[in-house]
Design an enzyme around this catalytic site. Structure first.
Site, PDB file in Angstrom:
ATOM      1  N   ILE A 164       1.554   2.899  -9.396  1.00 24.84           N
ATOM      2  CA  ILE A 164       2.351   1.849  -8.506  1.00 24.84           C
ATOM      3  C   ILE A 164       1.717   0.426  -8.204  1.00 24.84           C
ATOM      4  O   ILE A 164       0.464   0.583  -7.986  1.00 24.84           O
ATOM      5  CB  ILE A 164       2.637   2.347  -7.084  1.00 24.84           C
ATOM      6  CG1 ILE A 164       3.270   3.845  -7.125  1.00 24.84           C
ATOM      7  CG2 ILE A 164       3.348   1.522  -5.989  1.00 24.84           C
ATOM      8  CD1 ILE A 164       3.603   4.761  -6.006  1.00 24.84           C
ATOM      9  N   ASP A 207     -14.515   1.964   9.092  1.00 22.27           N
ATOM     10  CA  ASP A 207     -15.126   1.994   7.817  1.00 22.27           C
ATOM     11  C   ASP A 207     -15.544   3.557   7.561  1.00 22.27           C
ATOM     12  O   ASP A 207     -16.616   4.010   8.265  1.00 22.27           O
ATOM     13  CB  ASP A 207     -16.019   0.972   7.616  1.00 22.27           C
ATOM     14  CG  ASP A 207     -16.381   1.021   6.122  1.00 22.27           C
ATOM     15  OD1 ASP A 207     -16.598   2.083   5.337  1.00 22.27           O
ATOM     16  OD2 ASP A 207     -16.644  -0.204   5.789  1.00 22.27           O
ATOM     17  N   VAL A 208     -14.604   4.016   6.579  1.00 22.78           N
ATOM     18  CA  VAL A 208     -15.210   5.701   6.502  1.00 22.78           C
ATOM     19  C   VAL A 208     -16.388   5.834   5.796  1.00 22.78           C
ATOM     20  O   VAL A 208     -16.867   7.036   5.703  1.00 22.78           O
ATOM     21  CB  VAL A 208     -14.086   6.384   5.367  1.00 22.78           C
ATOM     22  CG1 VAL A 208     -12.561   6.340   6.397  1.00 22.78           C
ATOM     23  CG2 VAL A 208     -13.777   5.472   4.127  1.00 22.78           C
ATOM     24  N   LYS A 247     -11.547  11.058  -8.546  1.00 19.73           N
ATOM     25  CA  LYS A 247     -10.301  11.874  -8.185  1.00 19.73           C
ATOM     26  C   LYS A 247     -10.715  13.232  -8.609  1.00 19.73           C
ATOM     27  O   LYS A 247     -10.038  14.038  -7.927  1.00 19.73           O
ATOM     28  CB  LYS A 247      -9.139  11.265  -8.913  1.00 19.73           C
ATOM     29  CG  LYS A 247      -8.585   9.820  -8.595  1.00 19.73           C
ATOM     30  CD  LYS A 247      -8.298   9.821  -6.884  1.00 19.73           C
ATOM     31  CE  LYS A 247      -7.702   8.675  -6.564  1.00 19.73           C
ATOM     32  NZ  LYS A 247      -7.633   8.386  -5.254  1.00 19.73           N
ATOM     33  N   THR A 295      -0.265  -2.202  -6.690  1.00 21.22           N
ATOM     34  CA  THR A 295      -0.753  -2.408  -5.297  1.00 21.22           C
ATOM     35  C   THR A 295      -2.086  -3.205  -5.476  1.00 21.22           C
ATOM     36  O   THR A 295      -2.565  -3.420  -6.681  1.00 21.22           O
ATOM     37  CB  THR A 295      -1.372  -1.064  -4.589  1.00 21.22           C
ATOM     38  OG1 THR A 295      -2.169  -0.338  -5.316  1.00 21.22           O
ATOM     39  CG2 THR A 295      -0.174  -0.103  -4.311  1.00 21.22           C
ATOM     40  N   SER A 312       0.900  -1.172  -0.148  1.00 19.02           N
ATOM     41  CA  SER A 312       0.095  -0.042   0.163  1.00 19.02           C
ATOM     42  C   SER A 312       0.965   1.104  -0.037  1.00 19.02           C
ATOM     43  O   SER A 312       1.840   1.222   0.643  1.00 19.02           O
ATOM     44  CB  SER A 312      -0.896  -0.042   1.285  1.00 19.02           C
ATOM     45  OG  SER A 312      -1.740  -0.888   1.199  1.00 19.02           O
ATOM     46  N   ILE A 313       0.624   2.291  -0.515  1.00 17.41           N
ATOM     47  CA  ILE A 313       1.231   3.592  -0.806  1.00 17.41           C
ATOM     48  C   ILE A 313       1.161   4.050   0.792  1.00 17.41           C
ATOM     49  O   ILE A 313       2.145   4.603   1.216  1.00 17.41           O
ATOM     50  CB  ILE A 313       0.436   4.613  -1.613  1.00 17.41           C
ATOM     51  CG1 ILE A 313       0.760   3.937  -3.172  1.00 17.41           C
ATOM     52  CG2 ILE A 313       0.996   5.867  -1.447  1.00 17.41           C
ATOM     53  CD1 ILE A 313      -0.004   4.911  -4.078  1.00 17.41           C
ATOM     54  N   TYR A 358      -9.458   3.759 -16.318  1.00 16.19           N
ATOM     55  CA  TYR A 358      -9.455   4.357 -15.065  1.00 16.19           C
ATOM     56  C   TYR A 358     -10.888   4.998 -14.527  1.00 16.19           C
ATOM     57  O   TYR A 358     -11.527   4.866 -13.500  1.00 16.19           O
ATOM     58  CB  TYR A 358      -8.491   5.492 -14.770  1.00 16.19           C
ATOM     59  CG  TYR A 358      -7.901   5.704 -13.454  1.00 16.19           C
ATOM     60  CD1 TYR A 358      -7.372   4.638 -12.542  1.00 16.19           C
ATOM     61  CD2 TYR A 358      -8.362   7.149 -12.951  1.00 16.19           C
ATOM     62  CE1 TYR A 358      -7.057   5.361 -11.113  1.00 16.19           C
ATOM     63  CE2 TYR A 358      -8.011   7.278 -11.673  1.00 16.19           C
ATOM     64  CZ  TYR A 358      -7.321   6.308 -10.793  1.00 16.19           C
ATOM     65  OH  TYR A 358      -7.077   6.548  -9.524  1.00 16.19           O
TER      66      TYR A 358
HETATM   67  O1  0WD Z   1      -1.156   3.551  -8.889  1.00 14.05           O
HETATM   68  C1  0WD Z   1      -1.476   3.416  -7.753  1.00 14.05           C
HETATM   69  N1  0WD Z   1      -1.310   2.536  -6.931  1.00 14.05           N
HETATM   70  C2  0WD Z   1      -2.080   4.883  -7.308  1.00 14.05           C
HETATM   71  C3  0WD Z   1      -3.106   5.076  -6.272  1.00 14.05           C
HETATM   72  C4  0WD Z   1      -1.910   6.007  -8.355  1.00 14.05           C
HETATM   73  C5  0WD Z   1      -2.331   7.197  -7.672  1.00 14.05           C
HETATM   74  C6  0WD Z   1      -2.985   7.223  -6.600  1.00 14.05           C
HETATM   75  N2  0WD Z   1      -3.419   6.252  -5.735  1.00 14.05           N
HETATM   76  C7  0WD Z   1      -4.394   6.370  -4.713  1.00 14.05           C
HETATM   77  C8  0WD Z   1      -5.513   5.405  -4.800  1.00 14.05           C
HETATM   78  O2  0WD Z   1      -6.656   5.615  -5.584  1.00 14.05           O
HETATM   79  C9  0WD Z   1      -5.922   5.503  -3.118  1.00 14.05           C
HETATM   80  O3  0WD Z   1      -6.575   6.777  -3.033  1.00 14.05           O
HETATM   81  O4  0WD Z   1      -3.614   5.868  -3.450  1.00 14.05           O
HETATM   82  C10 0WD Z   1      -4.483   5.544  -2.616  1.00 14.05           C
HETATM   83  C11 0WD Z   1      -3.872   4.178  -1.998  1.00 14.05           C
HETATM   84  O5  0WD Z   1      -4.153   3.424  -2.890  1.00 14.05           O
HETATM   85  P1  0WD Z   1      -2.939   2.014  -2.913  1.00 14.05           P
HETATM   86  O6  0WD Z   1      -2.156   2.276  -2.084  1.00 14.05           O
HETATM   87  O7  0WD Z   1      -2.846   1.869  -4.496  1.00 14.05           O
HETATM   88  O8  0WD Z   1      -4.147   0.873  -2.818  1.00 14.05           O
HETATM   89  P2  0WD Z   1      -4.470  -0.187  -1.381  1.00 14.05           P
HETATM   90  O9  0WD Z   1      -3.267  -0.679  -1.014  1.00 14.05           O
HETATM   91  O10 0WD Z   1      -5.317  -1.404  -2.142  1.00 14.05           O
HETATM   92  O11 0WD Z   1      -5.166   0.649  -0.327  1.00 14.05           O
HETATM   93  C12 0WD Z   1      -6.461   1.402  -0.549  1.00 14.05           C
HETATM   94  C13 0WD Z   1      -7.083   1.154   0.827  1.00 14.05           C
HETATM   95  C14 0WD Z   1      -7.936  -0.370   0.781  1.00 14.05           C
HETATM   96  O12 0WD Z   1      -7.470  -1.315   0.492  1.00 14.05           O
HETATM   97  P3  0WD Z   1      -8.098  -2.648   0.062  1.00 14.05           P
HETATM   98  O13 0WD Z   1      -7.207  -3.374  -0.778  1.00 14.05           O
HETATM   99  O14 0WD Z   1      -8.351  -3.348   1.306  1.00 14.05           O
HETATM  100  O15 0WD Z   1      -9.307  -2.276  -0.696  1.00 14.05           O
HETATM  101  O16 0WD Z   1      -8.212   1.827   1.077  1.00 14.05           O
HETATM  102  C15 0WD Z   1      -8.896   1.398   2.315  1.00 14.05           C
HETATM  103  C16 0WD Z   1      -8.475  -0.103   2.379  1.00 14.05           C
HETATM  104  O17 0WD Z   1      -7.621  -0.527   3.020  1.00 14.05           O
HETATM  105  N3  0WD Z   1     -10.326   1.263   2.334  1.00 14.05           N
HETATM  106  C17 0WD Z   1     -11.010   1.940   3.198  1.00 14.05           C
HETATM  107  N4  0WD Z   1     -10.620   2.277   4.489  1.00 14.05           N
HETATM  108  C18 0WD Z   1     -11.538   2.549   5.267  1.00 14.05           C
HETATM  109  N5  0WD Z   1     -12.965   2.510   4.964  1.00 14.05           N
HETATM  110  C19 0WD Z   1     -12.277   1.782   2.809  1.00 14.05           C
HETATM  111  C20 0WD Z   1     -13.261   2.166   3.634  1.00 14.05           C
HETATM  112  N6  0WD Z   1     -14.568   2.027   3.392  1.00 14.05           N
HETATM  113  N7  0WD Z   1     -12.311   1.395   1.390  1.00 14.05           N
HETATM  114  C21 0WD Z   1     -11.141   1.147   1.189  1.00 14.05           C
END
Ligand code: 0WD
Length: 262
Positions: A191, A64-65, A162, A193, A19-20, A155
């Site tokens: 990235i 949970d948000v 976004k 993920t 995760s980022i 996307y």
């Molecule tokens: O390429 C990328 N990975 C990019 C990500 C490029 C540019 C931006 N981003 C953004 C994403 O859109 C997001 O806003 O960065 C942010 C983090 O994304 P990530 O690190 O790529 O993704 P991930 O490791 O999946 O983390 C996002 C997490 C969720 O992960 P899972 O995999 O369990 O869905 O957001 C959390 C959850 O842990 N999440 C929530 N937390 C609380 N309440 C909820 C919720 N309802 N839904 C998702």
């Protein structure tokens, strides 16, 4: 120099080590920040608690948000355990997998509402819940992507969410500016993920950045973490309402010379 000594940050969006938000938490801890985390549910609880223990033993709260009750409880828990916060990192997004491919006009009303609720409105909800525990001069930041302002095939509704998120950043920056609270977005390059891999043809996005971005490389969550440290620190105290690209410069390309054609 440790830039976040004496500061407390709440990190959202840690799901696993890729995760980022994990990269941001590591960078914050390396700069001396005290950390608190939220996790969405049992599925990710262990990972988040493990990271919290590794990075100084901060608390991890289930939240949970999409739940106003959970957000109100989070504010009470933080007030009790930490008193106040100096930084809030929003790193949360969710879009149904079927909405990350194909035609945008096929997006269902419910898929649209879900994407916007979790990926965009949650920044408003978190800010509203935590506004009284955030110190004056705090820093709020949210993760965004180029698909907010440019067409990135597949996307789709994630890009639309976004666009809303980036507008929310600007309006919150105005709302909170009289308290010296800054609100910014970090626009990260792709990235790999758990979330990003849901986007159809995600690997192609990585290849394009590597071949066509000015720096000719992809970015890492460590790169994003370092920028997040700057935004949480006093070095950026006059910076608000902006989108900061951490994408090897890819966003600035208007045309691609033959040898770097994506
Ligand atoms: O390429 C990328 N990975 C990019 C990500 C490029 C540019 C931006 N981003 C953004 C994403 O859109 C997001 O806003 O960065 C942010 C983090 O994304 P990530 O690190 O790529 O993704 P991930 O490791 O999946 O983390 C996002 C997490 C969720 O992960 P899972 O995999 O369990 O869905 O957001 C959390 C959850 O842990 N999440 C929530 N937390 C609380 N309440 C909820 C919720 N309802 N839904 C998702």
């Amino acid at each position: 120099m440790r830039l976040l000594e004496g500061k407390t940050a709440l990190i959202t969006g840690v799901a696993n080590r890729w995760s980022i938000a994990t990269g941001i938490a590591r960078a914050f801890a390396a700069h001396g920040a005290k950390l608190a985390f939220i996790y969405q549910g049992e599925r990710v609880k262990d990972e988040v608690e493990k990271l919290a223990a590794e990075l100084g033993g901060g608390k991890a709260y289930e939240c949970d948000v999409t739940s106003d009750e959970a957000l109100a409880k989070l504010a009470d828990d933080i007030r009790r355990d930490y008193g106040t916060l100096d930084a809030l990192v929003h790193s949360i997004a969710f879009v149904n997998k079927e909405d990350l491919a194909g035609k945008v006009f096929k997006t269902s009303r419910s898929g649209f509402a879900l994407a916007l609720d979790i990926s965009s409105y949650s920044l408003i909800a978190l800010t509203n819940a935590l506004v009284d525990v955030l110190n004056d001069g705090s820093s709020i930041m949210a993760l965004t992507y180029l698909g907010a302002t440019s067409i990135v095939p597949n996307y789709n509704v994630a890009g639309i969410s976004k666009a809303a998120l980036e507008a929310i950043v600007r309006y919150l920056a105005f709302d909170l500016g009289d308290r010296g609270i800054r609100v910014n977005a970090i626009s990260a390059g792709p990235i790999s993920t758990a979330s990003s891999r849901q986007v159809k043809d995600f690997k192609t996005m990585l290849d394009k950045v590597e071949s066509a971005a000015p720096l000719r490389r992809n970015v890492t969550s460590e790169d994003v973490g370092n920028t997040a440290v700057y935004l949480a620190s006093d070095l950026s105290r006059a910076i608000t309402a902006d989108v900061h690209f951490v994408d090897s410069g890819y966003h600035a390309m208007g045309m691609f010379p033959k040898q770097t054609e994506p």
